[in-house]
Each structure stands twice: as C-alpha cells, then as structure tokens.
Design a protein around this motif. Structure first.
Motif, short mmCIF file in Angstrom:
data_model
loop_
_atom_site.label_atom_id
_atom_site.label_comp_id
_atom_site.label_asym_id
_atom_site.label_seq_id
_atom_site.Cartn_x
_atom_site.Cartn_y
_atom_site.Cartn_z
N PRO A 165 57.35 58.28 -12.81
CA PRO A 165 58.39 58.41 -11.80
C PRO A 165 57.97 59.38 -10.69
CG PRO A 165 59.31 58.64 -14.01
CD PRO A 165 57.82 58.68 -14.15
N ARG A 166 58.45 59.13 -9.49
CA ARG A 166 58.20 60.04 -8.37
C ARG A 166 58.87 61.39 -8.66
NH1 ARG A 166 60.28 56.06 -4.12
NH2 ARG A 166 59.43 54.66 -5.71
N ASP A 167 58.30 62.44 -8.12
CA ASP A 167 58.86 63.79 -8.27
C ASP A 167 58.97 64.23 -9.73
OD1 ASP A 167 59.23 63.90 -5.47
OD2 ASP A 167 61.15 62.89 -5.67
N ASP A 168 58.10 63.67 -10.60
CA ASP A 168 58.17 63.98 -12.02
C ASP A 168 57.08 64.95 -12.46
OD1 ASP A 168 59.52 63.45 -14.55
OD2 ASP A 168 57.66 62.48 -15.18
N ILE A 182 47.42 62.79 -9.43
CA ILE A 182 48.09 62.10 -10.53
C ILE A 182 47.16 61.14 -11.26
CG2 ILE A 182 49.00 60.12 -9.21
CD1 ILE A 182 50.94 62.24 -11.78
N VAL A 183 46.16 60.58 -10.57
CA VAL A 183 45.22 59.68 -11.25
C VAL A 183 44.40 60.48 -12.25
CG1 VAL A 183 43.27 58.12 -10.96
CG2 VAL A 183 45.16 58.08 -9.32
N ASN A 184 43.92 61.65 -11.84
CA ASN A 184 43.13 62.50 -12.73
C ASN A 184 43.98 63.07 -13.85
OD1 ASN A 184 40.61 63.86 -13.38
ND2 ASN A 184 41.57 65.75 -12.70
N GLU A 185 45.25 63.40 -13.55
CA GLU A 185 46.06 64.11 -14.53
C GLU A 185 46.86 63.19 -15.45
OE1 GLU A 185 49.18 66.15 -16.53
OE2 GLU A 185 49.56 64.65 -14.97
N ASN A 186 47.25 61.99 -14.98
CA ASN A 186 48.10 61.15 -15.82
C ASN A 186 47.60 59.73 -15.99
OD1 ASN A 186 50.71 59.22 -16.14
ND2 ASN A 186 51.01 61.16 -17.21
N THR A 187 47.18 59.07 -14.91
CA THR A 187 46.64 57.72 -15.03
C THR A 187 45.41 57.71 -15.94
OG1 THR A 187 47.46 57.23 -12.80
CG2 THR A 187 45.89 55.68 -13.73
N CYS A 188 44.81 58.89 -16.14
CA CYS A 188 43.68 59.01 -17.06
C CYS A 188 44.02 58.51 -18.45
CB CYS A 188 43.20 60.46 -17.12
SG CYS A 188 44.43 61.64 -17.71
N SER A 210 48.45 57.64 -0.38
CA SER A 210 49.61 58.51 -0.46
C SER A 210 50.76 57.84 0.29
CB SER A 210 49.30 59.89 0.13
OG SER A 210 50.46 60.69 0.12
N PHE A 211 51.59 57.13 -0.43
CA PHE A 211 52.66 56.35 0.18
C PHE A 211 53.91 57.18 0.47
CE2 PHE A 211 50.11 53.25 -2.17
CZ PHE A 211 49.88 52.30 -1.19
N LEU A 212 54.16 58.22 -0.33
CA LEU A 212 55.38 59.01 -0.19
C LEU A 212 55.11 60.41 0.34
CD1 LEU A 212 57.21 57.99 -3.51
CD2 LEU A 212 57.37 56.94 -1.24
N GLY A 213 53.94 60.59 0.94
CA GLY A 213 53.62 61.88 1.54
C GLY A 213 53.08 62.90 0.57
N SER A 214 52.65 62.46 -0.61
CA SER A 214 52.05 63.39 -1.56
C SER A 214 50.73 63.92 -1.00
CB SER A 214 51.79 62.68 -2.90
OG SER A 214 52.99 62.15 -3.43
N PRO A 215 50.31 65.12 -1.42
CA PRO A 215 49.05 65.67 -0.91
C PRO A 215 47.83 64.81 -1.25
CG PRO A 215 50.37 67.36 -2.01
CD PRO A 215 51.02 66.05 -2.31
N LEU A 216 47.90 64.08 -2.36
CA LEU A 216 46.81 63.21 -2.80
C LEU A 216 47.40 61.83 -3.09
CD1 LEU A 216 45.11 65.78 -5.19
CD2 LEU A 216 44.23 65.04 -2.96
N GLU A 217 46.56 60.88 -3.43
CA GLU A 217 47.02 59.51 -3.67
C GLU A 217 48.12 59.48 -4.73
OE1 GLU A 217 43.64 60.63 -6.28
OE2 GLU A 217 43.77 60.45 -4.09
N LEU A 239 54.98 56.45 -8.41
CA LEU A 239 55.93 55.78 -7.51
C LEU A 239 57.13 55.21 -8.25
CD1 LEU A 239 53.40 53.77 -5.28
CD2 LEU A 239 54.50 55.96 -4.75
N GLY A 240 57.24 55.52 -9.54
CA GLY A 240 58.27 54.89 -10.36
C GLY A 240 59.65 55.51 -10.20
N ALA A 241 60.61 54.90 -10.91
CA ALA A 241 62.00 55.36 -10.91
C ALA A 241 62.35 55.94 -12.28
CB ALA A 241 62.95 54.21 -10.58
N GLN A 242 62.98 57.09 -12.29
CA GLN A 242 63.34 57.73 -13.56
C GLN A 242 64.15 56.82 -14.47
OE1 GLN A 242 62.59 60.50 -15.02
NE2 GLN A 242 61.87 61.97 -13.49
N ALA A 243 65.06 56.04 -13.89
CA ALA A 243 65.97 55.23 -14.69
C ALA A 243 65.24 54.18 -15.54
CB ALA A 243 66.99 54.53 -13.79
N LEU A 244 64.03 53.80 -15.13
CA LEU A 244 63.27 52.80 -15.90
C LEU A 244 62.41 53.42 -16.99
CD1 LEU A 244 62.19 50.28 -13.13
CD2 LEU A 244 64.07 50.12 -14.76
N ARG A 245 62.38 54.74 -17.07
CA ARG A 245 61.75 55.47 -18.19
C ARG A 245 60.28 55.09 -18.37
NH1 ARG A 245 65.49 55.33 -23.42
NH2 ARG A 245 63.69 56.53 -24.16
N THR A 246 59.54 55.06 -17.29
CA THR A 246 58.09 54.87 -17.31
C THR A 246 57.67 53.72 -18.22
OG1 THR A 246 57.91 57.27 -17.03
CG2 THR A 246 55.86 56.05 -17.39
#
Length: 341
Positions: A165-168, A182-188, A210-217, A239-246
């Motif tokens: 989720p975004r902002d998570d 986020i790719v290095n820290e979570n998509t890994c 960086s679609f939502l203005g994040s410092p990195l992709e 880029l996800g939504a919290q309500a969909l619970r990843t």
C-alpha cells in the motif's frame, strides 16, 4: 554459552530493533525450541513500546543498547531488525560472541555496501546467517517448490505481483543511505521467491518510476531472465490500497502443467495446480498467519537448523543477490536497456 546443535536446550535469542523486530520477538517467545531472552531498541518509545513491561510480558529483559545486550546476556543467536546502515557494530559484536544471526532484509543498501557487509561476515566464517526472506518458507511456496521438482516439472514462465500500500513504509525505506527504495526493501521478497523457484537470474528489463512523487521508484514492471531459460514478469512497489490488504499472486507455467499461488497481507496461502493431462485441478490451502507472524515459518527453520547443526537457508548470498537485482532494476529503469545481473 552452550553451542547450538549439541543439546536439546532451547536456542537463546536476543532481538535488536523493535519496529518489525517486535513481531520476531513475539514469535520467538512461544516458538518450540527457542527462548526469547532479551530485546533491545535505542528508542522504544518511538515504536510505541514501554520497554521493560513490554519485554517482561514476553518473558525477556529489555535493553536500550544492543551491544550491551549482546555482551551481558547469555545468547546463542540474535535477530537483527534495524536498517542496513546501522548493522555493522551489531554484526561485529555477534560474531565476536559466536552468535548465529537472523538478518532482516534488505541485506545492504546497495552493491558497494553489500560488498562491505560480505567482507564483514567473512571475518566470522563459522557464523550461521539466515536472511529473513520468509515467503519461500510459507507452506504454499514450499509445496510449489516440491511440485516443480515433481509432477509439474521446471518452471518456464512466471507472472507475479506484490505491491505494498502507498504511504505504508517508514521514511528510512526511501533514504538512499538506509533502505534505498521499496524495490530493495520490500519487492526483494518476490525477487527471492522467484530465484527460489526458477534458479539463477541473468538479466533484467524494467519500466516504471516514481508515480506518486516518492523520492525513488514506487512502481515497477520487471522482466527477469534466468540461466535455465525461464522468464518471469513481476510488478512491485508501493502503489496499493490499504483496504485490499496487499494481495499476493504468482502464476507459473511449467514443463508439464501450471500452478497459481494467491494470498494477502504479503503472504501466499492458497495453491491451485494441474498437469497438462489432468481432468481436474488440485486445490491446497493453509491458514493465513497473522501479519505479525509472517516470519514464523522462517524462524522455525532457523531454530531447527541451529539444533541440527546445519546451514539455514537462505543464507547471506541470497541477500546479496536480491540487492544486485534491485540495483539492476534501477539501472534498467534509467537506461531502458537490458541489464546483466
């Protein structure tokens, strides 16, 4: 201090870092074969934790100094769950005390840092080290790995999706000197799972940014090619939504059939599969652990390995590889070219 693997006494753990490390501490406090002895955090109040009573509820002692915890407590192993740039002295202290290390991802900030950390760990060649790439230890993923070695045959083409989720994510994830994106820290997590299923990766192509203005992709679509000839397409980012619970999905088309993993809260818990000549698909499911128990199966493997005196998996090489792939993704985003891994 007793030596892991020589007795049936519980493996005595300390946990450093009570952000996500609080989840490890809670699991270890009840995990068979383990004993949570102590926890440490420099600023527990920032995590919403009143340290001494919180630790006492888990049957442990609380420390504000990780190095002092490692020096004073009688430990066999330590969980290191602080950002990569803050780990060096903790790893040194653990190595000097002969402790095993369960290391949160990512292994390092970037490739240069990965080389530095590899050299550090090389100073302690007998130290058991396990990366917390916990998805590969989930029952659904382990079962898929068995099927690829059995009736389904080798994986050929994979499509996979794991988007936070975004902002998570905490701010350090986006700091190039800390989490480095986020790719290095979570998509890994997904990168490691694909390597577990398909083998050695050799090149990467990527699109996104960086679609939502994040410092990195914050959103990527990646194609990975493997030494076996297999190919994987994955989407990752935040880029996800919290309500969909990843939600998490992975479809694999194999030599003799296909399979599909699905789940939520970062985890896979449902598996459908069939061979090409099957009349009906097989369906297998497992209870979905609570979000705070995502690493329970990985920690259980770590404890069992220490008791048996065998090397836990995945080791630090898997951590280095995930960093290399994440950095190759960034290079491919900037260049538009295929990047060798």
């Amino acid at each position: 201090m007793s030596t892991p693997g020589t007795t049936h006494a519980p493996i005595r753990f300390g946990v450093v870092g009570l952000g996500f490390g609080r989840c490890h501490a809670k699991v270890l406090s009840t995990l068979p074969g383990a004993r949570l002895v102590a926890v440490a955090d420099l600023d527990p109040e920032a995590q919403g934790i009143d340290l001494e009573p919180w630790a006492a509820r888990l049957g442990a002692r609380g420390h504000r100094d990780a190095l002092r915890m490692i020096e004073e407590e009688d430990l066999d192993a330590v969980v290191i769950a602080v950002p990569p740039a803050a780990r060096r002295r903790i790893v040194e202290a653990a190595g000097e005390r002969g402790l095993a290390v369960f290391l949160e991802k990512p292994f390092a900030v970037d490739e240069a840092h990965a080389e530095e950390m590899t050299a550090l760990f090389d100073r302690f060649p007998d130290m058991p080290v396990m990366m917390d790439f916990c998805l590969r230890h989930l029952p659904a993923v382990r079962r898929l790995r068995e099927l690829l070695d059995g009736p389904l045959g080798e994986g050929l083409v994979v499509n996979a999706d794991l988007v936070l989720p975004r902002d998570d994510s905490p701010g350090w994830v986006w700091d190039t000197a800390q989490g480095n994106g986020i790719v290095n820290e979570n998509t890994c997590h997904l990168l490691d799972t694909l390597c577990c299923l398909l083998g050695e990766p050799v090149s990467v192509q990527a699109a996104g940014g960086s679609f939502l203005g994040s410092p990195l992709e914050d959103g990527v679509a990646v194609t990975l090619r493997f030494a076996s000839g297999a190919a994987a397409v994955l989407t990752g980012g935040a880029l996800g939504a919290q309500a969909l619970r990843t939600p998490a999905t992975l479809s694999v088309y194999t030599r003799h059939g296909q399979a599909r993993l699905s789940g939520r809260d970062h985890m896979f818990n449902d598996l459908e599969w069939a061979t090409a000549d099957s009349a009906d698909a097989e369906h297998e499911g497992w209870p979905l652990p609570g979000r705070g128990e995502i690493s329970a199966a990985a920690l259980a493997h770590f404890v069992a390995s220490l008791h048996a005196g065998t090397a836990p998996a995945p080791g630090r090489d898997a951590g280095v590889l995930a960093v290399r792939i994440a950095m190759a993704v960034r290079t491919a985003l900037k260049s538009g070219a295929t990047v060798d891994i």
